[in-house]
Scaffold this motif. Structure first.
Motif, PDB file in Angstrom:
ATOM      1  N   ASP A  78     -35.615  25.656  50.189  1.00 45.83           N
ATOM      2  CA  ASP A  78     -35.474  26.083  48.796  1.00 45.83           C
ATOM      3  C   ASP A  78     -36.815  26.630  48.311  1.00 45.83           C
ATOM      4  OD1 ASP A  78     -32.945  24.751  48.869  1.00 45.83           O
ATOM      5  OD2 ASP A  78     -33.997  22.869  48.428  1.00 45.83           O
ATOM      6  N   CYS A 118     -30.419  26.154  48.418  1.00 48.45           N
ATOM      7  CA  CYS A 118     -29.058  25.613  48.500  1.00 48.45           C
ATOM      8  C   CYS A 118     -28.438  25.531  47.099  1.00 48.45           C
ATOM      9  CB  CYS A 118     -29.097  24.231  49.151  1.00 48.45           C
ATOM     10  SG  CYS A 118     -29.980  23.008  48.186  1.00 48.45           S
ATOM     11  N   CYS A 124     -35.586  21.916  53.173  1.00 51.04           N
ATOM     12  CA  CYS A 124     -34.293  22.605  53.039  1.00 51.04           C
ATOM     13  C   CYS A 124     -34.462  24.122  53.015  1.00 51.04           C
ATOM     14  CB  CYS A 124     -33.617  22.132  51.753  1.00 51.04           C
ATOM     15  SG  CYS A 124     -32.025  22.866  51.411  1.00 51.04           S
ATOM     16  N   SER A 167     -30.083  22.948  44.632  1.00 51.68           N
ATOM     17  CA  SER A 167     -31.390  23.327  44.077  1.00 51.68           C
ATOM     18  C   SER A 167     -31.241  24.436  43.050  1.00 51.68           C
ATOM     19  CB  SER A 167     -32.357  23.753  45.193  1.00 51.68           C
ATOM     20  OG  SER A 167     -31.929  24.948  45.822  1.00 51.68           O
ATOM     21  N   ASN A 227     -39.519  23.716  48.812  1.00 47.64           N
ATOM     22  CA  ASN A 227     -39.036  22.501  49.476  1.00 47.64           C
ATOM     23  C   ASN A 227     -38.779  22.856  50.937  1.00 47.64           C
ATOM     24  OD1 ASN A 227     -37.781  20.191  50.339  1.00 47.64           O
ATOM     25  ND2 ASN A 227     -35.864  20.583  49.253  1.00 47.64           N
ATOM     26  N   CYS A 287     -34.072  18.636  46.755  1.00 44.57           N
ATOM     27  CA  CYS A 287     -33.466  19.905  46.329  1.00 44.57           C
ATOM     28  C   CYS A 287     -33.233  19.870  44.815  1.00 44.57           C
ATOM     29  CB  CYS A 287     -32.127  20.120  47.026  1.00 44.57           C
ATOM     30  SG  CYS A 287     -32.228  20.128  48.826  1.00 44.57           S
ATOM     31  N   ARG A 292     -31.011  15.417  49.875  1.00 42.34           N
ATOM     32  CA  ARG A 292     -30.794  16.440  48.836  1.00 42.34           C
ATOM     33  C   ARG A 292     -31.539  16.149  47.534  1.00 42.34           C
ATOM     34  NH1 ARG A 292     -29.305  21.061  50.893  1.00 42.34           N
ATOM     35  NH2 ARG A 292     -27.672  20.804  52.439  1.00 42.34           N
TER      36      ARG A 292
END
Ligand code: ZN
Length: 159
Positions: free
Chosen positions: A48, A73, A46, A76, A43, A137, A134
């Motif tokens: 991830d 994060c 972010c 995730s 991702n 995530c 988010r």
């Protein structure tokens, strides 16, 4: 302000507690050298990034073992960790139903009672909807699961 706009403190603290706990101590956080299915999930929004490993028994189509590794994060990582505990030991079709319901929970404006009951323990992720950035995530590991089960080896979220 109507009562529905008042946050529910118990739910909020449960949500935080569960996510922080899985972030600190992710379950099934390991690579599986004997994996039959694998997917790399990314991702870029972010940062991830996870590797997802599955062992599927061809005789009964059950996910006999699952592991993941990588970084990202708290949301995730907690989502990936909880996913592994939910799908381990389940037949592929059940894991796929859960994946569909979870993605629906996070992406649909109107979520049916049926979806809520299918999602079970994972309903606490519904709070992530309040932070649209988010959502990817929270769903990353689940998209990776779908791709791993299709035999596709890489999943990248579209920014
Ligand atoms: Zn993230």
């Amino acid at each position: 302000m109507s009562p529905s706009n008042i946050p529910e403190p118990q739910l909020d603290s449960l949500y935080q507690e569960v996510i922080l706990d899985h972030n600190r101590r992710p379950r099934n956080f390991k690579s599986l050298p004997n994996a039959t299915q694998y997917c790399h999930g990314l991702n870029p929004l972010c940062g991830d990034e996870y590797h997802l490993y599955l062992v599927v028994d061809p005789t009964n189509q059950k996910i006999t073992d699952v592991g993941f590794q990588g970084q990202g994060c708290a949301i995730s990582k907690a989502s990936a960790s909880m996913m592994t505990t939910e799908i381990k030991g389940k037949p592929i079709f059940q894991a796929t139903q859960l994946k569909d319901a979870f993605i629906e929970l996070l992406t649909k404006d109107e979520v049916t009672e049926e979806t809520h009951s299918k999602v079970g323990n994972l309903n606490l992720f519904e709070g992530v909807k309040e932070f649209p950035i988010r959502v990817k995530c929270a769903t990353l590991a689940w998209h990776a699961l779908a791709d791993a089960l299709k035999g596709i080896s890489h999943h990248e979220e579209k920014p």
